[in-house]
Scaffold this active site. Sequence first.
Site, short mmCIF file in Angstrom:
data_model
loop_
_atom_site.label_atom_id
_atom_site.label_comp_id
_atom_site.label_asym_id
_atom_site.label_seq_id
_atom_site.Cartn_x
_atom_site.Cartn_y
_atom_site.Cartn_z
CD GLU A 1 -1.57 -0.02 4.22
OE1 GLU A 1 -2.34 -0.46 3.78
OE2 GLU A 1 -0.72 0.26 4.80
NE ARG B 230 -3.16 -8.86 20.04
CZ ARG B 230 -2.64 -7.69 20.05
NH1 ARG B 230 -2.57 -7.36 21.61
NH2 ARG B 230 -1.09 -7.53 19.45
#
Length: 493
Positions: free
Chosen positions: A197, A289
């Site tokens: 990217e 998480r």
Amino acid sequence: MIKKILIANRSEIAVRIIQTAREMNVQTVTIYSADDRASYYNRISDESVFIGEGSLSDTYLNIDKIIKAAKDSGADAIHPGYGFLAENADFAQACIDNNLIFIGPAPQAIRAMGNKVNARKLAERLGVPVLKGTTGDVKSILKEADNFEYPLIIKAAAGGGGKGMRIINSKNELPEALEAAGREAKSYFGDGTVYVEKYIAKPKHIEFQILGDMFGKLIHLNERECSIQRRYQKIIEESPSPSIDPRLRERMGKDALKLAGEINYYNAGTIEFLLDENGNYYFLEMNTRIQVEHPVTEFVTGADLIKHQILVASGEPLRIDFIEPKGHSIECRIYAENPLNNFSPSPGYINFIKFPHGAGVRNDAGIFEAAEIHPRYDPMISKLITYGENRNDAINKMIYALQNYAAHGIDTNIEYLLVILENNKFRKNEFYTDFCKTEETNLKEHMNKKRRVIEAEMLAAIYAANKLAAKDDVKNGKPIENEYNVWKIIGSL
């Protein structure tokens, strides 16, 4: 309500979970390999289960062994902490299949966000800004090399932590970098897929703490600034970000909640963004998480994130709403590593350790006395966190705390963290994710100056300590016992 939690992790995060569980009157079971037989976290848990001799595949990454340990010990829930199996959808599903509560999001949510490429596609569909990029194997990406806008960045599609990451400035660098990134991604995540990217020259790394319940309530608890990184891994985090104003916080927070809401997310999670110099932001990834840096959010909001994780997993509704950040908090990760040697890990035996204390100072550690840092695991010794009325106050407290942190027997990054905090660019919020690289020479020069001073002071302290120990021992009619007593005296000076 959950009655007994098996902690599928080790060291600092295991201690952190035990502390909150104890306050909630919830029992804990820890697992340990032969390396961790004498570890502090095992000594403070209600029960501990031995799961193997050494290799990660045989211990902390062995799903079958961990599930068996939970069932044999009578645990009704498993907390994965961070790292290891924390973002493994198969592990979350195995817990559910064995009638164990997984203290985290649903497996399908982990899968939805576990692959960066799929997560980017979701963000694009929802209208959340993303950087232009492409994914695939090496050959397919090379076919598009002429269409790329350089510089660009290569990342592993299946994981994070800087593994497989490369910055490319020209087309000529691309083939070799793609091959190397793919090999590294395959080694760490079992999947060699990469994506490329557009690379932002001066980005800030901003992440939003997400918390949701199983009834559809979803909130964010502000942002964390995580731009101080070495080798693409965070070493200093803070909250709130000095780069975010209330309007930008509201916009980014809404997009973070939009992403999490689309996959019916519950429990704790983090949405990460890149922020450019013009205030434009781009979705980076989601971590499904609890984060290493969660304590800074706890300081500025007063929320115990581990407690809310346990309550949500127990089926309780979320009992808090958005909380405006109050004050400022900074976290420094204390590593057993040598910053002057490319941050190479420095495992070994810590023969003396002394943690700082004081108002607004918190130390999350897995050791509290002389102990061994094993080469098999991440070399983080502890997380040092400070809180102040404002950013300058929090920085000053952190400098004082680091100056009073002692770990002898191995190399640490304590002095490196100190020179960063004392750097004018850091103080003035003139830093980006490449700060450690662009300031490398300056930081090392300051570190060497500090080391020369410390070495001179240490020689004087050792001489004085030896004299004191010898005087006391001679008075008592016995020889000086050992070097540890000398370090003990130095630590009390």
